[in-house]
Design a protein around this motif. Structure first.
Motif, PDB file in Angstrom:
ATOM      1  N   SER A 385      18.295  -6.312   9.769  1.00 52.73           N
ATOM      2  CA  SER A 385      16.761  -5.802  10.001  1.00 52.73           C
ATOM      3  C   SER A 385      16.761  -5.444   8.713  1.00 52.73           C
ATOM      4  O   SER A 385      15.788  -5.589   8.091  1.00 52.73           O
ATOM      5  N   MET A 386      17.613  -3.925   8.292  1.00 48.71           N
ATOM      6  CA  MET A 386      17.206  -3.710   7.605  1.00 48.71           C
ATOM      7  C   MET A 386      17.540  -3.921   5.776  1.00 48.71           C
ATOM      8  O   MET A 386      17.143  -3.615   4.801  1.00 48.71           O
ATOM      9  N   ALA A 387      18.414  -4.903   6.103  1.00 49.18           N
ATOM     10  CA  ALA A 387      18.902  -6.147   5.013  1.00 49.18           C
ATOM     11  C   ALA A 387      17.749  -6.601   4.483  1.00 49.18           C
ATOM     12  O   ALA A 387      17.225  -6.992   3.500  1.00 49.18           O
ATOM     13  N   ARG A 388      17.075  -7.178   5.460  1.00 49.83           N
ATOM     14  CA  ARG A 388      15.987  -8.314   5.737  1.00 49.83           C
ATOM     15  C   ARG A 388      14.275  -7.693   4.901  1.00 49.83           C
ATOM     16  O   ARG A 388      13.357  -8.242   4.222  1.00 49.83           O
ATOM     17  N   ASP A 389      13.935  -6.093   4.976  1.00 46.54           N
ATOM     18  CA  ASP A 389      13.594  -5.331   4.151  1.00 46.54           C
ATOM     19  C   ASP A 389      14.199  -4.558   3.111  1.00 46.54           C
ATOM     20  O   ASP A 389      13.242  -4.333   2.353  1.00 46.54           O
ATOM     21  N   GLY A 390      14.943  -5.246   2.708  1.00 45.04           N
ATOM     22  CA  GLY A 390      15.257  -4.892   1.416  1.00 45.04           C
ATOM     23  C   GLY A 390      15.540  -2.886   1.162  1.00 45.04           C
ATOM     24  O   GLY A 390      15.963  -2.792   0.294  1.00 45.04           O
ATOM     25  N   LEU A 391      15.938  -2.374   2.388  1.00 46.99           N
ATOM     26  CA  LEU A 391      16.479  -1.687   2.338  1.00 46.99           C
ATOM     27  C   LEU A 391      17.683  -0.865   2.273  1.00 46.99           C
ATOM     28  O   LEU A 391      18.829   0.259   1.815  1.00 46.99           O
ATOM     29  N   LEU A 392      18.791  -2.184   1.968  1.00 44.88           N
ATOM     30  CA  LEU A 392      20.427  -2.470   2.002  1.00 44.88           C
ATOM     31  C   LEU A 392      20.096  -3.310   1.419  1.00 44.88           C
ATOM     32  O   LEU A 392      19.791  -4.440   1.477  1.00 44.88           O
ATOM     33  N   ALA A 394      22.064  -6.717  -0.191  1.00 41.72           N
ATOM     34  CA  ALA A 394      21.800  -8.665   0.498  1.00 41.72           C
ATOM     35  C   ALA A 394      23.174  -7.884   0.799  1.00 41.72           C
ATOM     36  O   ALA A 394      23.474  -9.294   1.612  1.00 41.72           O
ATOM     37  N   VAL A 395      24.215  -8.157   0.268  1.00 46.54           N
ATOM     38  CA  VAL A 395      25.356  -8.463   0.466  1.00 46.54           C
ATOM     39  C   VAL A 395      26.017  -7.672   2.190  1.00 46.54           C
ATOM     40  O   VAL A 395      27.048  -8.075   2.909  1.00 46.54           O
ATOM     41  N   VAL A 396      24.764  -7.170   2.524  1.00 52.95           N
ATOM     42  CA  VAL A 396      25.054  -5.927   4.096  1.00 52.95           C
ATOM     43  C   VAL A 396      25.117  -6.937   5.126  1.00 52.95           C
ATOM     44  O   VAL A 396      25.412  -7.529   5.821  1.00 52.95           O
ATOM     45  N   SER A 397      24.039  -8.144   4.784  1.00 52.29           N
ATOM     46  CA  SER A 397      24.020  -9.076   6.382  1.00 52.29           C
ATOM     47  C   SER A 397      24.104 -10.649   4.996  1.00 52.29           C
ATOM     48  O   SER A 397      24.307 -12.026   5.864  1.00 52.29           O
ATOM     49  N   ARG A 398      25.625 -11.055   4.405  1.00 49.03           N
ATOM     50  CA  ARG A 398      26.035 -11.874   3.866  1.00 49.03           C
ATOM     51  C   ARG A 398      27.356 -12.395   4.492  1.00 49.03           C
ATOM     52  O   ARG A 398      27.882 -11.454   5.399  1.00 49.03           O
ATOM     53  N   VAL A 399      26.147 -13.992   4.673  1.00 49.35           N
ATOM     54  CA  VAL A 399      27.181 -14.410   6.227  1.00 49.35           C
ATOM     55  C   VAL A 399      28.304 -15.623   5.557  1.00 49.35           C
ATOM     56  O   VAL A 399      28.225 -16.248   4.414  1.00 49.35           O
ATOM     57  N   HIS A 400      29.545 -14.823   6.818  1.00 46.96           N
ATOM     58  CA  HIS A 400      31.199 -16.161   6.057  1.00 46.96           C
ATOM     59  C   HIS A 400      30.744 -17.888   6.196  1.00 46.96           C
ATOM     60  O   HIS A 400      30.263 -18.334   7.190  1.00 46.96           O
ATOM     61  N   ARG A 510      13.361   1.579  -3.965  1.00 48.52           N
ATOM     62  CA  ARG A 510      12.398   0.319  -5.000  1.00 48.52           C
ATOM     63  C   ARG A 510      13.089  -0.922  -4.650  1.00 48.52           C
ATOM     64  O   ARG A 510      12.235  -1.581  -5.650  1.00 48.52           O
ATOM     65  N   HIS A 511      13.639  -1.388  -3.926  1.00 52.68           N
ATOM     66  CA  HIS A 511      14.487  -2.693  -3.281  1.00 52.68           C
ATOM     67  C   HIS A 511      13.490  -3.196  -1.854  1.00 52.68           C
ATOM     68  O   HIS A 511      13.451  -4.545  -1.840  1.00 52.68           O
ATOM     69  N   SER A 512      12.648  -1.708  -1.206  1.00 52.39           N
ATOM     70  CA  SER A 512      11.739  -2.783  -0.555  1.00 52.39           C
ATOM     71  C   SER A 512      11.114  -3.887  -0.303  1.00 52.39           C
ATOM     72  O   SER A 512      10.442  -3.251  -1.556  1.00 52.39           O
ATOM     73  N   VAL A 513      11.002  -4.611   0.221  1.00 53.99           N
ATOM     74  CA  VAL A 513      10.402  -5.458   0.225  1.00 53.99           C
ATOM     75  C   VAL A 513       9.011  -5.315   0.035  1.00 53.99           C
ATOM     76  O   VAL A 513       7.682  -5.787  -0.407  1.00 53.99           O
ATOM     77  N   LEU A 514       8.070  -3.838   0.649  1.00 52.79           N
ATOM     78  CA  LEU A 514       6.891  -3.821   0.933  1.00 52.79           C
ATOM     79  C   LEU A 514       6.752  -3.157  -0.686  1.00 52.79           C
ATOM     80  O   LEU A 514       5.045  -2.841  -1.126  1.00 52.79           O
TER      81      LEU A 514
END
Length: 530
Positions: A385-392, A394-400, A510-514
């Motif tokens: 959820s946090m990576a989807r919102d840009g707070l972390l 994108a590598v955090v939710s990278r899928v194998h 700075r990277h937040s989606v909002l």
């Protein structure tokens, strides 16, 4: 820089209706079972003993009652949020919709700690039961590798063990056990001692669970239901099997005299309540599954409140029986329910070992394994959820590419959890997890009032009853339990949040989606296409 920018609740509800990334397959029974499966774990199998021995004595029952009352207040607030905003992310998503991004970041960062430390605590408890279970088959893990770093262990000979009504072999040495030994004329200093280096079994179970998560093995709702039935059956078996061995003298004094901060008396009961609060974290895990519920407006409140009530009753009964069977001074061990089962001398012996005690230990091992899995999976929901919102990043939710799992996050989390599982005691880890959970409850309780004021006309299928009493009472009771926790726990929490704020202001803000020029819905669509 707008630190309090919020997600629109109406947009979140629309997204919940259209987002098919998670399959809606869970009904009220599945959700209740999920909560019971996550709640019945270290709290009932481990913390019952350490809190009784070090904080509350037999009044650990009151500690569970106080923690349960605070949980009920928070559960009612969670239920309204979960039915109103049925999205993954739990309290993080709720905070984003009501209090703003900075508060959402704080609670998301808090949840990362909560689930990781929760897994650490359960792994330590798992280790204690595995060591005890293997000992029954004359398989002994070297004592230096069987407990947290610095734990003093002592070897109890068979003759002394018979008098103490405990198993012979290596066990953690506490002040209560040493006193009991002296009453039988034994000098603890004359017996073999070792100091543990690290907790090898705890590291092994984290490694196994992390491997399962990386290769894509996931827990289905039906499998979880089976595990829940096993755990509840084991708890009921202990209640029925050990009740006959209760010695009412072990309940006197019910509230031992206060001997220091948080050590017996009313302060000890309050500190104990703050520590065992970790035991109720499971219903928070139910809220992370809101996006997978068939009818979240109806089923989420049932799952959250139902699982909490079932487990609170079981906690109270089990803690009462355990302290009635074994003097509370002897329960400061990683496997207190196993100790109580052995102490009760349950029938049906096999090669001198109680079959009922073996079943209880095996059930605890299986149940704790599933809780570790749920904890690490719950953390992945928050990361997602946090990576989807840009707070972390994108590598955090990278899928194998092969396993289709967030493999990198799972491995990093697994390594960190394994390290601290090797060196923390169950008490240290449980306290840190409790304070994180309590903070989440404070924010959710405050958030539900803010939403009632800000958007009073939103359709609510479930409304928190007496909200202007329940929500403040939830926040106040959680704050009171936080205040009763040791200073070292507060210090660790503060350090964690300082690190989190550095990450937020250096990257997330700075990277937040909002923060982008596009509306939230368009940003989400773009992320999905990626």
């Amino acid at each position: 820089m707008n630190l309090l920018r919020r997600k629109n609740v109406t947009d979140l509800q629309a997204e919940a209706l259209t987002d098919q990334s998670l399959h809606r397959a869970l009904g009220p029974v599945n959700l209740t079972a999920l909560g019971v499966g996550a709640i019945i774990g270290t709290g009932i199998f481990v913390l019952t003993g350490t809190v009784a021995a070090q904080n509350a004595g037999p009044a650990v029952v009151l500690s569970f009652i106080l923690a349960g009352i605070a949980s009920v207040f928070a559960a009612l607030c969670y239920s309204e949020f979960a039915s109103l905003v049925p999205m993954a992310g739990s309290a993080y998503t709720y905070g984003y919709a009501t209090l703003g991004e900075l508060f959402a970041w704080i609670i998301g960062w808090d949840l990362i700690l909560e689930y990781a430390v929760g897994a650490i605590t359960v792994a330590i408890g798992w280790s204690g039961y595995v060591v005890s279970f293997l000992h029954d088959f004359n398989i002994d893990i070297p004592p230096q590798l069987s407990a947290a770093r610095g734990t003093e262990l002592i070897q109890i000979p068979a003759a002394l063990a018979a008098g103490l009504k405990m198993k012979a072999g290596w066990t953690a040495l506490g002040a209560g056990l040493a006193e009991q030994m002296r009453t039988f004329g034994a000098d603890p200093a004359a017996l073999p001692h070792v100091t543990s280096i690290f907790n090898l079994p705890a590291v092994i179970i984290i490694f196994l669970v992390t491997t399962l998560l990386v290769v894509g093995i996931k827990e289905s709702a039906n499998f979880n239901n089976v595990i829940v039935l096993v755990k509840v059956a084991v708890v009921l078996l202990f209640i029925v099997g050990a009740a006959h061995a209760i010695n009412p003298a072990n309940w006197h004094p019910f509230i031992p005299a206060n001997t220091g901060p948080g050590h017996f008396g009313l302060p000890g009961i309050m500190t104990g309540a703050g520590i065992v609060f970790f035991a109720y974290i499971g219903f928070d895990a139910v809220s992370t599954a809101a996006q997978e519920a068939k009818n979240p407006q109806r089923d989420m409140p049932i799952g959250i409140i139902g699982s909490l009530l079932i487990c609170t009753v079981l906690y109270i009964i089990v803690s009462g029986i355990a302290t009635g069977v074994v003097p509370y001074t002897q329960l400061d061990v990683p496997d207190p329910i196993a100790v109580a089962a052995d102490h009760a001398g349950l029938a049906w012996k096999w090669h001198g070992v109680s079959l009922i005690a073996l079943i209880i230990k095996f059930g605890a091992i299986a149940g704790l394994s599933s809780v570790i899995l749920v904890m690490l999976l719950g953390q992945s929901r928050v990361f997602y959820s946090m990576a989807r919102d840009g707070l972390l990043p994108a590598v955090v939710s990278r899928v194998h590419p092969r396993f289709r799992t967030p493999w990198l996050t799972s491995i990093i989390t697994g390594v960190a959890v394994a390290f601290f599982s090797a060196v923390f005691t169950v008490r240290e880890a449980g306290s840190l997890c409790s304070i994180g959970t309590l903070l989440a409850f404070v924010i959710v309780s405050a958030g539900i009032l803010v939403l009632r004021l800000r958007e009073p006309d939103l359709p609510r299928r479930f409304r928190t009853p007496w909200v202007w009493f329940v929500a403040p009472a939830g926040a106040a009771s959680a704050l009171a339990l936080m205040a009763a926790l040791p200073f070292t726990t507060w210090a660790r929490l503060i350090i964690w949040f300082v690190i989190g704020l550095v990450v937020y202001f250096c990257y997330s803000v700075r990277h937040s989606v909002l923060a982008g020029p596009k509306p939230l819905a368009q940003s989400n669509d773009k992320e999905k296409s990626l």
